[in-house]
Every structure is written in structure tokens, then in C-alpha cells.
Design an enzyme around this catalytic site. Structure first.
Site, mmCIF file in Angstrom:
data_model
loop_
_atom_site.group_PDB
_atom_site.id
_atom_site.type_symbol
_atom_site.label_atom_id
_atom_site.label_comp_id
_atom_site.label_asym_id
_atom_site.label_seq_id
_atom_site.Cartn_x
_atom_site.Cartn_y
_atom_site.Cartn_z
ATOM 1 N N ASN A 155 0.790 -1.238 0.000
ATOM 2 C CA ASN A 155 0.000 0.000 0.000
ATOM 3 C C ASN A 155 0.816 1.278 0.000
ATOM 4 O OD1 ASN A 155 0.718 -0.702 2.709
ATOM 5 N ND2 ASN A 155 -0.784 0.781 3.427
ATOM 6 N N GLU A 253 3.376 -5.511 12.214
ATOM 7 C CA GLU A 253 2.507 -4.349 12.042
ATOM 8 C C GLU A 253 1.378 -4.771 11.106
ATOM 9 O OE1 GLU A 253 4.611 -1.686 14.471
ATOM 10 O OE2 GLU A 253 2.660 -1.567 13.522
ATOM 11 N N CYS A 287 -3.353 1.409 6.467
ATOM 12 C CA CYS A 287 -3.752 0.663 7.669
ATOM 13 C C CYS A 287 -4.390 1.583 8.703
ATOM 14 C CB CYS A 287 -2.548 -0.023 8.264
ATOM 15 S SG CYS A 287 -1.301 1.145 8.816
ATOM 16 N N GLU A 468 7.258 0.513 16.324
ATOM 17 C CA GLU A 468 8.332 1.065 15.498
ATOM 18 C C GLU A 468 8.459 2.550 15.810
ATOM 19 O OE1 GLU A 468 6.567 -0.146 11.728
ATOM 20 O OE2 GLU A 468 8.171 -1.609 11.453
#
Ligand SMILES: NC(=O)c1ccc[n+]([C@@H]2O[C@H](COP(=O)([O-])OP(=O)(O)OC[C@H]3O[C@@H](n4cnc5c(N)ncnc54)[C@H](O)[C@@H]3O)[C@@H](O)[C@H]2O)c1
Ligand SMILES: N/C(=C/C=C\C=O)C(=O)O
Length: 487
Positions: A155, A253, A287, A468
Site C-alpha cells: 500500500n 505491524e 492501515c 516502530e
């Protein structure tokens, strides 16, 4: 198989060299539905070669000082920035996103990723204690883990790949990266900048191909002790299974089903356009995108009217059109998957207020075989519906009313995901209170997607494991050691 016109042929990048592969995958331009690129269909042999290169490069690279590695990352950032337009055009064509988004978000953030970790690597501190009664001094040191395996999604291809490469090599690791086979072009282009930036051969290796083939070869290789993965939950489950025998450290993630909670005292002049953007940016293929909008009853009708009007202003067009707000979805299969969710909602008796199956999509002739759909707003839908529970990852959002703060927090938390949320209210006490109660790793109040790279990024529940960011990525890509000195 593609026709005879010249196709863009990618090659793996191992040990500082571009290497052909025995077999290739077709890669499509989402805005035309045509094959325009061939991606290596790599496997165990390519991973083994990459591991050998990464192993050989590790001693020299990890021995460099953080200052020396920082200078290399800064040069890489400058080279990428100098080629921003070329990368933006490539990213837009490969992923289907608009050229405007690629120019203003994807590639600038990729440049920032290198600059950010070039700086943050210089500022980490370690711990130290004195145990006088025992005559001891204790201190910690952090050392690079070795070869880091990096797997990224389609994405935000370069944005998310560099978000992993930068901290990993800044900390002194060597890496083997596997981008999504659907969007491999800008990763391949990045490899052309490495030598000029001073990245030694073998420090960054990129193997292209499918998840089950080359991805699993990387995940299960015994000499790759950590895997940083961004993608879907099912894939994360598979990676966890494959890596378990090797006790690998994982960063996962994953997906989200992100709520926007709009209280009656929200500033609608700001809330409406931002929530349209948070719902449909990048075709809803982020996301962090909003896919559930909870609106307090007293302003529900007013919000809905303004939101649908603003959604209908969101222009779907050729990704190369600078005035387009939204481009093409990544693939035909993904487009059909997203459309199926709208059909499910309609079959359940929900109302589709605009978009798919309601409004007419007008496209230039050259794009009519592309993977386009209109931004779609669903209402009169139950919390138990699949469209309110499952990640759609497309330009579809659901709007539902709520009465009280307690009720909406409970409903917002009633899904398996916990990645991101937005809260809209002019009551500062309420935004603090609601943000603390939401099961989300990230909560934006009266805004969306303002990123602070220093702080932890990631989700809870089924949205992932780990975080992260400056400190979090540094700790993930290093091992801690406690040393005791008896004096
Ligand atoms: N949390 C985040 O930061 C974040 C960011 C972007 C996307 N995502 C999530 O990613 C998903 C969409 O991306 P996607 O479709 O590329 O996800 P995906 O899981 O299908 O693929 C992600 C990457 O994993 C690879 N892969 C697939 N199967 C594999 C396997 N068995 N072993 C090793 N690697 C494998 C793919 O080739 C790709 O490179 C959505 O769920 C989205 O929410 C999360
Ligand atoms: N990791 C990040 C992800 C953002 C959007 C994913 O789809 C980030 O912003 O750092």
C-alpha cells in the site's frame, strides 16, 4: 503472459549487484489493468545468496561508527530526494495511487525515514548502575542483531520499506528485504542509489517475489534472527509459525478497523474534510484509514449530509491526473473483494448513501480496464455486520450514530483490531478521557495522520506485536547486553 511491448524487467539486488532470476511474475499497472513489469519469482537459492552476502558484509558495516553510518543514510536521503519526481511517478504507476499523494506523502516520507534514523542513531543512551557494597559497576551496551529480514506490503511501498531499512542499517545490521510482489519497482530503483550513497555491497539486499516462495524462505532461514513484517494478520500467523522453531524476534505491524468518534461539539468544518481524507486517502488502502465513523445523535443528520457531499467531491481518476483525489485499487482481486463487502452490506439491509452501485463512475477511455471504484459511504448498518468488524482496506466507510461517551467507547473497542482511532471534540477533558479508554495503539484528536516518528507506532490486539519508532526500532534491531565490572 504480456504482449511483445517492452516490459520493465526487475532484477534481484544481492551483494551490490543486479542479478537475473530463472522465473518472473507479471506485475500490473492498476490504472489500466495491463502488465507492464516483470518481477523476479525468487526462492530459496536467492535467499541463500543474499544471506551469504549479508553475512560477509556484516563485520565491516557493524564496525563502522554510528556517525559513519549516519553519513551514509544522509547521502542516501539526498540522492532519493534529488530523484523524488522519478520515484513518485514510478510509485503512482506501480501502486495505483495518485501522483499527488506519491509526490507529497510516499516519497518525501521515504526521504524523511533515512534522515530521521540518521539523526536518531546518534542520540541513544545506555544504562549504568553502581553496586558499591559489592564493588561493582554495571552497564548496558546494545549491539546489532546481524542479518535482519524485512517484509513490506503493497500500500505504501517505499514509505514502509524504508521505515524498516533505515533503522536496521543505522544500527549496524545488514538486511534482506522482500517488498510486495505487487509493488516492487521503487524498491528496485532504490538499489540503484545505494552504491553512490556509499552503502557497501551486501549491506542492503533485496529479493523479489511471492510471500509463500521467497518470503517463507527468508522467514525460515536460520541465519536471519529477526523479522520485521508489515502486512495482514493471516500472513503474520504464518510467519509466526515458521519462525517459532528458531525463536526469532518478530515485529508485526498488521491491520486495523479504525474508528472516528465525532462528538456533538466537534468542529465540523475541520472534521468533515479530514474524515473524508482519513477514509479514502490512497483508495482507503492505508492501515490507519477510518472505516467506522461514530457520530453523536444530535449532529448525525447534519454530519451525514456534509460528509456525503464532501465524499462526492472526492475525484476518482487517472493516477497521473494531478487533480485526482483517488486512483486505482491495487489489483482486480482486491477490487472485487472490496466490492463484495458493499454487496454484503446491501444484502443485510444497510443503506449505501453514495459510491458503489449508487453513483456513476466516469473514467478516461485508457483507464476503463483499471481497478477503480467510487468512495462509498454505508449507513443503517449493525455493529455486528462484517463491514463493521472486518478490515476492508478499500474506499468504504460506515457511519453510525451513538448517544453517550460510555456507549461509543464500548462499541469502538468491540472489534479484534486496535491500531488507530480519531476523536473529535472541543472538550479537552473529553478527548484525553476517551483517548485513554480506546484500545488503539494510536489516537489522533481533532486531526489525522500527523506522525511523530520519535514515539512508538503500532497496534494492540490483532493489529500487531511490537512498535516502530526512534527508540522502539533501535531496540528491535539490536540486542542488549549487561556488563558487570568488579573494581
Ligand atoms: N500496521 C501497519 O503499519 C500496516 C501498514 C500497511 C499495511 N498493513 C496491513 O497489510 C495488509 C495489506 O497488505 P498486503 O496485502 O501486502 O499484506 P500481505 O500479508 O498479503 O503481504 C504483506 C507482505 O508479506 C508477504 N507475504 C505474504 N505471504 C507471506 C508468507 N507466507 N511468508 C512471508 N511473507 C509473506 C507479501 O509478499 C508482502 O510482501 C492489510 O491488512 C493492512 O492493514 C499494516
Ligand atoms: N508505519 C507506518 C504506517 C503508516 C500507514 C500504513 O498503512 C508509519 O506511518 O510510520
Amino acid at each position: 503472459m504480456a504482449g511483445t511491448r517492452a516490459l520493465l524487467m526487475l532484477e534481484n539486488f544481492i551483494d551490490g549487484k543486479f542479478l537475473p532470476c530463472d522465473s518472473y511474475l507479471d506485475s500490473y499497472d492498476p490504472s489500466t489493468g495491463e502488465v507492464y513489469c516483470r518481477v523476479p519469482d525468487s526462492g530459496k537459492a536467492e535467499v541463500a545468496a543474499a544471506v551469504a552476502a549479508a553475512r560477509a558484509a556484516f563485520p565491516g558495516w557493524s564496525a563502522r561508527s554510528p556517525q559513519e553510518r549516519s553519513q551514509v543514510l544522509l547521502r542516501l536521503a539526498d540522492l532519493l530526494e534529488q530523484s523524488l519526481e522519478e520515484f513518485a511517478v514510478a510509485e503512482s504507476r506501480d501502486q495505483g495511487k495518485t501522483i499527488t499523494l506519491a509526490r507529497t506523502m510516499d516519497i518525501p516520507r521515504s526521504v524523511q525515514n533515512f534522515r530521521f534514523f540518521a539523526s536518531s542513531i546518534l542520540h541513544h543512551t545506555s544504562q549504568c548502575t553502581q553496586m558499591d557494597h559489592a564493588g561493582c559497576l554495571h552497564y548496558t551496551v546494545r549491539e546489532p542483531v546481524g542479518i535482519a529480514g524485512l517484509i513490506s506490503p503493497w500500500n505504501l511501498p517505499l514509505y514502509l520499506l524504508t521505515w524498516k531499512i533505515a533503522p536496521a542499517i543505522a544500527a549496524g545490521n545488514t538486511v534482506i528485504a522482500k517488498p510486495s510482489e505487487l509493488t516492487s519497482v521503487t524498491a528496485w530503483m532504490l538499489c540503484q542509489l545505494l552504491q553512490k550513497a556509499g552503502v557497501p555491497p551486501g549491506v542492503v539486499n533485496i529479493v523479489f517475489g511471492t510471500g509463500p516462495r521467497v518470503g517463507e524462505a527468508l522467514v525460515s532461514h536460520p541465519e536471519v534472527p529477526v523479522i520485521s513484517f508489515t502486512g495482514s494478520q493471516p500472513t503474520a500467523e504464518r510467519i509466526t509459525q515458521l519462525s517459532a522453531p528458531h525463536c526469532k524476534k518478530l515485529s508485526l505491524e498488521l491491520g486495523g478497523k479504525n474508528p472516528a468518534i465525532i462528538f456533538e461539539d466537534a468542529n465540523l468544518e475541520e472534521c468533515v474534510p479530514t474524515t473524508v481524507r482519513s477514509s479514502f486517502a490512497n483508495q482507503g488502502e492505508i492501515c490507519l484509514c477510518t472505516s467506522r465513523i461514530f457520530v453523536q445523535k444530535s449532529i448525525y443528520s447534519e454530519f451525514l449530509k456534509k460528509f456525503v457531499e464532501a465524499t462526492r467531491m472526492w475525484k476518482v481518476g487517472s493516477p497521473a491526473d494531478p487533480s485526482a483525489s483517488m486512483g486505482a485499487l491495487i489489483s482486480k482481486a482486491h477490487l472485487e473483494k472490496v466490492r463484495r463487502y458493499v454487496k454484503i452490506a446491501r444484502a443485510e439491509g444497510a443503506r449505501i448513501l453514495c459510491g458503489e452501485g449508487v453513483d456513476r463512475l466516469s473514467l478516461p477511455p485508457g483507464n476503463r480496464a483499471g481497478y477503480f471504484m467510487l468512495p462509498t459511504v454505508i449507513t443503517d448498518i449493525k455493529d455486528e455486520s462484517r463491514c463493521m468488524k472486518e478490515e476492508i482496506f478499500g474506499p468504504v466507510t460506515c457511519v453510525v450514530p451513538f448517544d453517550s461517551e460510555e456507549e461509543v467507547v464500548k462499541r469502538a473497542n468491540s472489534v479484534q483490531y486496535g491500531l488507530a482511532a480519531t476523536v473529535w471534540s472541543s472538550n479537552v477533558g473529553r478527548v484525553h478521557r476517551v483517548a485513554k479508554k480506546l484500545q488503539s495503539g494510536l489516537v489522533w484528536t481533532n486531526c489525522w495522520l500527523i506522525r511523530e516518528l520519535n514515539l512508538p507506532f503500532g497496534g494492540m490486539k490483532s493489529s500487531g506485536v511490537g512498535r516502530e519508532g526512534a527508540k522502539d526500532s533501535y531496540e528491535f534491531f539490536t540486542e542488549s547486553k549487561t556488563i558487570t565490572i568488579k573494581h
